[in-house]
Design a protein around this motif. Structure first.
Motif, mmCIF file in Angstrom:
data_model
loop_
_atom_site.group_PDB
_atom_site.id
_atom_site.type_symbol
_atom_site.label_atom_id
_atom_site.label_comp_id
_atom_site.label_asym_id
_atom_site.label_seq_id
_atom_site.Cartn_x
_atom_site.Cartn_y
_atom_site.Cartn_z
ATOM 1 N N THR A 174 1.057 -1.300 -0.073
ATOM 2 C CA THR A 174 0.221 0.087 -0.272
ATOM 3 C C THR A 174 0.901 1.379 0.031
ATOM 4 N N TRP A 207 -9.872 0.699 0.362
ATOM 5 C CA TRP A 207 -8.360 1.642 0.890
ATOM 6 C C TRP A 207 -8.401 1.859 1.505
ATOM 7 N N ASN A 210 -6.333 -0.244 3.952
ATOM 8 C CA ASN A 210 -6.390 -1.186 3.499
ATOM 9 C C ASN A 210 -6.098 -2.943 3.615
ATOM 10 N N LYS A 319 -7.098 8.211 -4.505
ATOM 11 C CA LYS A 319 -6.618 6.499 -3.877
ATOM 12 C C LYS A 319 -6.671 6.404 -5.821
ATOM 13 N N GLU A 326 2.745 1.327 -5.150
ATOM 14 C CA GLU A 326 1.787 0.893 -5.222
ATOM 15 C C GLU A 326 1.953 0.624 -7.283
ATOM 16 N N LEU A 495 -8.032 -3.548 -6.472
ATOM 17 C CA LEU A 495 -9.207 -2.661 -6.264
ATOM 18 C C LEU A 495 -10.082 -2.735 -7.724
#
Lengths: 623, 623
Positions: A174, A207, A210, A319, A326, A495
């Protein structure tokens, strides 16, 4: 496909529409929207209420049932499917056609004077409520919230709401802890002078903390809400999953923490009463921030004067901009995904000529190869595996009734992707396992030119994605061709494969500007009804661009392809490419060779490596 | 420029803000918008109320005066000018900067509780009223209409409202009679089920009746309103001009006509009472169609339930699609305009090296050459004649204080146009009368590439202009450059040089799709503060395009340049052009040669013809 018989169900629904056990006053119409209480794109089986009552299970559609009528609004993608799946009790309302009434106009036409129209206030977004309520009121009717969902009252075999275990993601995935995300969120709240933020979208809850789940197919999310105050954090979530020691440790539920980071865990179903309590206790000037897509029920819990509504929440925007961890995860995921596809295409090249590979077999094989990769979780959407005329159906998904065998005479289009713990993929390749016709190559090459035009575009910081959409179409437009979908969507990091607030489309004007770190798809296409479909899709990362000059010191951006799967050169008519475009293809293939080749080597996948080397030979330039 | 001293004026205004002769209750703030009662872009001197009270006479700005404060909102084009023209009584509110409050927010900050904010209901558009009224109400204040314009009460030397003679246009200019336009309008009204249509925009009144005027500089319009019913036509217009026999004949005022074509002429000032009478007499379901930009006063005359508001009126849309007579007229006008510019540039080429030509002299000379052409009426906007650093000021107009002498060392930018009885022109050319630097050529060539990319674009029927905007920027973006204005605007046919509903801009999302027959400008640019400005502008006609294929039978469109003035090849770096772009330039110049050359020949303008021939030599291609 035979239609669902709904006569008895509609009778039952019409009874509960008058039953004082469920409604304060009888409602003359009941609206059944598509969504769930979080306005999710993909929904759990227990939320497929519209499909239950009508039989129509496409991804978009709104049903309205009155005492006399039952009508279904859906868009052009689903006219055929809805017509097949629904029985004669239903009228299909084809959205986008000139003569199709809006839901409001239709209701006004069919309802007796002074009617009540009911809807589940948890399912309808506040902005839709507002529009419909206004239209109905001006015609003398009333839109009323019906607390108990009336479909649920007649759905005897309604599945349970899923409540699967959670996955905790550490910093290596993350890049930023949930505590730091809370700190950043609170600083955005302070900027806008709001005291509370209500997290309603499932991917935003996931998100923020986490955490990931598997309550909804393809989307690694879990049913939950959160309410973040300046000194409190409340997480609304059901089940034992919060008792999992790893989750408790991750959320530091049993540690002594500063009070402002102490997470109070509450039942999922208590969100409304808790939010009402927050709403009741507000002092003047204490605002509560909600998405304007949040449900009517939650929005109403906050008195109007205290609401702060925005189309995109600060979490949605944060996000979308991926951090280094990421981005690196997305890179790794895309390399693994490319390995799986090299295996698949190598296998198809051998098997297709035998005439034994169907669309479903090919899709399953793609999943099999993907599942061999590290940190694979599930697919990121239903695989579009389509050959010949099926390829022209943009949202096609092979089912036994339509399942076609791949051959050396037809174009094959595969749009597929996966969820890995380090990232989400979404890639489309269009292949021919025989000899493509000159026309097929021509169309493919125009699509490729459009793909390159977006991927190689350089544009100023602050540019919105919709300003790039025409670049993808220009080569097709030049010879009178086009495609009837957008060019790109935002992609989540382990996601949702579709996420806001950015995208590349002629339709989207509410998109936020592209920023370095955002990730979108680049997927122009061309579809010929009854013949074939072509689409070339990469997931691309927005990166800073070096330019010769720098007007007003704004800086420039461009894209870096994360997807590294060869684009079939056999399909390219090199005569139609410029030198620059040829170079782009060669450089892209060189990168596929180096990066994916090394991984194939490492994994000992020698045959697939040979396939990759063959497919990434430089283009034979025109003399 | 010294600022206007406004102390005494503001004192007087603050007195009338409390004077029961003019206001029912004292108003604590008074808003003075830019516009006139027709929301015109260009306004008559009698409507320059904001300039009168503040001294600031830029084209955009809103003044608000309270008991303690006087504040002016304007945009980036005018920060400098407004600061120079206003005295210390005024606070400049720089729109677009982050910390600048909106008018509503500022009012809420400075006003005492429960204040009344006054505004002339004829000047404020209904949509602005709505927004501001809502914001003020939610803060406990009231926006109130003040019937008498308070500026007019203190403006002792306010000029008369112009009332100049009318010009009648026959079929050879308009292609369609006013009777047929009324028929077409009524059929649009019937389609939308409205019984009345209120024409409030001056160019819409002029177009509908095939009349022109000269009440406003540059715009051939006259002060009037019209109200068209299914069986009645009312024209609200003042002065003897309606007694002109040619006008009476044109409007058939003295003929025996079917009653539904009989025009009832009424005083300009009676529009409100007449419309109120219409509003009071409506039966249920009788709607009245108005632009949503119409004034609050006229909109309020119709009870809310009877209003039908649209952003673009059917006249606005019909007017934008030019018929064959109008298109031919526009072609003729552009040929004459090109003749004048060939004369001008030939003259400049000889005179500039002598050091005697200033920006103002060049602008006057352009007007002189234009006025020699048949059917010349006036300029279509204030000529932008700018050299060197002045060229970087996008809305520059030379005045004695800034007037610069043209030289062989600086780039010269001329953006100018005229009204001819057969059409309206608007053309920008950027020239160097010495030797341009490599950098100047490079920038010019990027702008040219953008110009060509739009002009040669092929796009499907139904495409909105804003989807083409990025084509104009792509070459600039590639090297980090850009320009901060839109790419194109609609152009009227012997009407306003800026008209809706189409355009080419990254900003405009409410534009209507481009259609064959529409006319827009194509004018990318590049501006370097303190150094130079480059813009290349043609007026182009939307025409059907022939394409190899025809997806979904939609048909395609492209542009035909109406402007036929050479683009200075000396400024082009041919190395930066593709073969296709070189061919475009050569073909364009060939057409200039043939079409404008023939007219120069016919008019016996031999020296200008020689200049044209020299300037339209094919590009020297790179080997």
């Amino acid at each position: 496909m035979s239609p669902k018989i709904t006569t008895e169900l509609l009778k039952q629904l019409r009874q509960v529409m008058k039953n004082p056990k469920y409604v304060q006053e009888p409602v003359q119409a009941y609206i059944v929207p598509s969504g769930d209480a979080h306005q999710s794109e993909y929904i759990a089986p227990c939320d497929c209420r519209r499909a239950f009552i009508s039989g129509f299970d496409g991804s978009a559609g709104t049903a309205i049932v009155t005492e006399q009528h039952a009508a279904m609004w859906t868009d052009g993608r689903y006219f055929l499917q809805a017509a097949h799946q629904m029985d004669n009790n239903w009228t299909l309302m084809k959205m986008g056609l000139k003569d199709t009434p809006t839901q409001e106009d239709w209701l006004v036409t069919v309802l007796p004077e002074g009617s009540k129209v009911g809807v589940d206030p948890f399912i309808i977004p506040a902005d839709q409520w507002k529009r419909m309520s206004k239209a109905l009121r001006s015609a003398g009717h009333d839109l009323v919230p019906v607390k108990e969902n009336l479909i649920d009252t007649i759905w005897t075999e309604c599945p349970q709401r899923p409540c699967k275990p959670l996955i905790t993601l550490d910093l290596s995935y993350t890049g930023i802890s949930w505590r730091d995300k809370i700190v950043a969120l609170r600083s955005k709240m302070a900027e806008r002078k709001v005291m509370w933020f209500v997290v309603t979208a499932l991917d935003e809850v996931a998100w923020l903390f986490n955490l990931r789940g598997s309550d909804v197919e393809y989307n690694p999310v879990f049913f939950a809400y959160a309410v973040v105050g300046m000194n409190t954090i409340r997480l609304f979530i059901d089940g034992d999953r919060i008792m999992d020691p790893a989750v408790r440790e991750h959320l530091q539920l049993d540690s002594t923490l500063e009070p402002e980071f102490k997470i109070q865990v509450l039942p999922y179903g208590s969100i409304l009463s808790e939010l009402q309590a927050v709403g009741a206790g507000l002092s003047p000037k204490e605002k509560v921030w909600l998405s304007d897509k949040a449900s009517y029920a939650l929005t109403e819990a906050i008195p109007k004067a205290y609401r702060y509504l925005t189309p995109y929440t600060p979490i949605c925007i944060a996000k979308a901009v991926k951090n280094a961890a990421e981005t690196e995860g997305m890179r790794r995921a895309h390399i693994k995904d490319a390995v799986a596809l090299c295996e698949l295409f190598n296998w198809l090249e051998k098997e297709v000529p035998k005439g034994t590979v169907t669309e479903i077999i090919a899709a399953d094989k793609a999943e099999e190869f993907r599942s061999q990769q590290k940190d694979f979780v599930e697919l990121s959407f239903a695989t579009i595996s389509s050959t010949g005329p099926n390829g022209a159906i943009i949202h096609y998904k092979p089912v036994p009734e339509t399942n076609r065998t791949l051959s050396v005479n037809e174009i094959y289009l595969l749009d597929s992707g996966a969820q890995y713990k380090d990232g989400t993929t979404d890639v489309t390749r269009t292949m021919h396992f025989g000899t493509p016709s000159a026309y097929e190559k021509e169309c493919f090459t125009y699509v490729l030119k459009g793909h390159i035009a977006v991927s190689a575009a350089i544009f100023p910081n602050g540019t919105k994605g919709h300003l790039l959409d025409s670049f993808a179409r220009s080569a097709l437009w030049d010879c009178g061709l086009d495609y009837l979908h957008g060019t790109g969507h935002g992609v989540g990091s382990f996601l949702n494969v579709h996420e806001g607030p950015c995208g590349i489309s002629y339709k989207t004007f509410a998109d936020e500007p592209l920023e370095a770190g955002m990730i979108v798809s680049d997927e122009p296409g061309y579809y010929e009804d009854g013949s074939f479909g072509i689409r070339i899709e990469n997931v691309v990362l927005v990166i800073p661009a070096e330019t010769k000059y720098n007007f007003k010191n704004r800086g420039s951006l461009t894209f870096e392809p994360l997807t590294l799967v060869p684009i079939q050169t056999k399909m390219i008519d090199v005569n139609l490419l410029t030198e620059k475009e040829c170079n782009w293809v060669d450089e892209y293939h060189q990168k596929c060779r180096e990066v994916v080749g090394a991984e194939l080597e490492r994994q000992g996948r020698h045959e697939a490596l040979q396939w990759l080397l063959r497919e990434t030979e430089p283009l034979a330039r025109v003399q």
